[in-house]
Enzyme design. Sequence first.
Site, PDB file in Angstrom:
ATOM      1  CG  ASP A 226       6.535   3.435  -7.778  1.00 10.90           C
ATOM      2  OD1 ASP A 226       6.293   4.565  -7.318  1.00 10.90           O
ATOM      3  OD2 ASP A 226       5.791   2.460  -7.586  1.00 10.90           O
TER       4      ASP A 226
ATOM      5  NE  ARG B 220       0.809   1.478  -6.952  1.00 10.00           N
ATOM      6  CZ  ARG B 220       1.981   2.083  -6.873  1.00 10.00           C
ATOM      7  NH1 ARG B 220       3.088   1.396  -7.056  1.00 10.00           N
ATOM      8  NH2 ARG B 220       2.045   3.372  -6.605  1.00 10.00           N
TER       9      ARG B 220
ATOM     10  NE  ARG C 216       8.397   6.943  -0.454  1.00  9.96           N
ATOM     11  CZ  ARG C 216       9.530   7.389  -0.983  1.00  9.96           C
ATOM     12  NH1 ARG C 216      10.089   8.472  -0.501  1.00  9.96           N
ATOM     13  NH2 ARG C 216      10.095   6.760  -1.979  1.00  9.96           N
TER      14      ARG C 216
ATOM     15  NE  ARG D 230       3.773   8.624  -7.774  1.00  9.29           N
ATOM     16  CZ  ARG D 230       4.419   7.468  -7.671  1.00  9.29           C
ATOM     17  NH1 ARG D 230       5.535   7.266  -8.339  1.00  9.29           N
ATOM     18  NH2 ARG D 230       3.949   6.511  -6.893  1.00  9.29           N
TER      19      ARG D 230
ATOM     20  N   GLY E 264       0.808  -1.210   0.000  1.00 13.20           N
ATOM     21  CA  GLY E 264       0.000   0.000   0.000  1.00 13.20           C
ATOM     22  C   GLY E 264       0.841   1.261   0.000  1.00 13.20           C
TER      23      GLY E 264
ATOM     24  CE  LYS F  21       7.659   7.998  -4.634  1.00 14.14           C
ATOM     25  NZ  LYS F  21       8.240   7.461  -5.891  1.00 14.14           N
TER      26      LYS F  21
ATOM     27  CG  ASP G 161       5.178  -3.186  -5.029  1.00  7.12           C
ATOM     28  OD1 ASP G 161       5.856  -4.203  -5.217  1.00  7.12           O
ATOM     29  OD2 ASP G 161       5.628  -2.160  -4.490  1.00  7.12           O
ATOM     30  CG  ASN G 162       7.565  -0.624  -7.804  1.00  5.88           C
ATOM     31  OD1 ASN G 162       6.764  -0.002  -7.119  1.00  5.88           O
ATOM     32  ND2 ASN G 162       8.787  -0.909  -7.393  1.00  5.88           N
TER      33      ASN G 162
ATOM     34  N   GLY H  98       6.968   8.218   6.113  1.00  2.00           N
ATOM     35  CA  GLY H  98       6.054   8.754   5.119  1.00  2.00           C
ATOM     36  C   GLY H  98       6.596   9.929   4.334  1.00  2.00           C
TER      37      GLY H  98
END
Length: 488
Positions: free
Chosen positions: A261, A182, A92, A175, A89, A112, A251-252, A125
């Site tokens: 990422d 993802r 940050r 961003r 998850g 981010k 996850d990327n 974070g």
Amino acid sequence: MDIPTTPLGQSFAALPDLFYAPVAPTPVVTPTWIGFNNKLAETLGLDRGFWQGDEGMAILSGNKVADGSQPVAMAYAGHQFGNWVPQLGDGRAHILGDVTAPNGQTYDVQLKGSGPTPFSRNGDGRAALGPVLREYVMSEAMHNLGVPTTRALAAISTGERVQRETGLPGAVLTRIATSFVRVGTFQYFMARGEHEALAQLADFVIERHYPDLRDAEHKYVKLLEAIIARQAELIAHWQLIGFIHGVMNTDNMAVSGETIDYGPCAFMDHYHPETVFSSIDEFGRYAYHNQPRIARWNLGVLAQCFLPILHENGDAAVQLAQDAINAFAPQFDEAFKTGLCRKIGLSLTEDNMALAVAYLDLLQEYNLDFTNGFRKLVSLDPAEIEVNANKFEGDSWRDWLGKWAAAHDNEDTSLTARQEIMRLSNPRFIPRNHLMERMIAEAMDGDLSLFNTLNQVYQHPYDDQPEFDAFTAPPANEERVQRTFCGT
């Protein structure tokens, strides 16, 4: 000041709450502008006067939640270096909402480095200045190189220090992505047996990224096929410009087909297929030559997540998933081989592909720069082979040039057209690692001039821009970057 004339939409926050944790960003002490992307703001249809004003800065630094906005941290899981992690998850990051651009595309707006969330796993974070600058420059350069990518709208200094190996100045990045869903988002629900949520997520992805599939028969099968096709094109593009992501965890990998990422990412200097930069990639899992294989592995994981929604019959679902995955290799090969032949100005044939691969072998044998090695061909006239040969040393080079000239004789297009194809396939400028390090070091001392200059240069990476020739040089030995870091 009033809120923006078009408030942020909340389409992701409108999903059931198991998709995210509602959480506001943590305010910062003294936000100040590092950069604001006017061109992107225009593309998004944003009111630049508002977003560059005091209230815009307050929102983009995390010091204010815009009226009508519900910031959320996305839930997802993932395989990290092949190891399963059931809950990751946004630790940050906060999705503030979305905007619909004049072209009709909806984009999510995410901060981010904006403070801890329920997914922070004891992290602070926050983001340090260096990684924020790196992602800002790299993502915008990738966009201008023609690679699908998340983009940087703004970077803001927080006036605070973050503790890593040492205390570092902090920053927040804004961003933009067509979404931040993802492979790991699908894994999160599959692991929990939330099959209804899988279908809801798939419908969200169709609506956001593949609207032509809304009413398609077997729409989830077609969605899986479409995601795989986009990833094949994306990874081929990475390979063709020498980009190494560094952390290709599930996850990327965004299902939009965008690069996401920018942690320990880097561009190759001298060509070698086993090149690795990431300090945490000890065994080269995500080395340059492994990226297509890892992409297929990640997509295989995604296909497993789709099984409950592909077909009510388990065996039939497995076959549909396998058929979809089997399409990745030929799709990647077609995109990569076509692109590699274009880099030497030729159409795709078996002989031309062998010639292009032979050029890669020469770059490796002579330890030559990947980007400059290909760009050098743009200015050569294959018809003047004797003159060209004098610019290279060794019989192997002259032999290759002779074959290259002969191959060009077999092309139907004009030399001018072929040289333009090469120019648009071989960038003159890339975000070289030593330049990124120099930019960050200078910014740490309060000097953002190189940050601003590089952003200017990378707006036109395929143009010659002779006034910036110094930025095309490979690193000197003492400048060579051996390792890059995530910054988390």
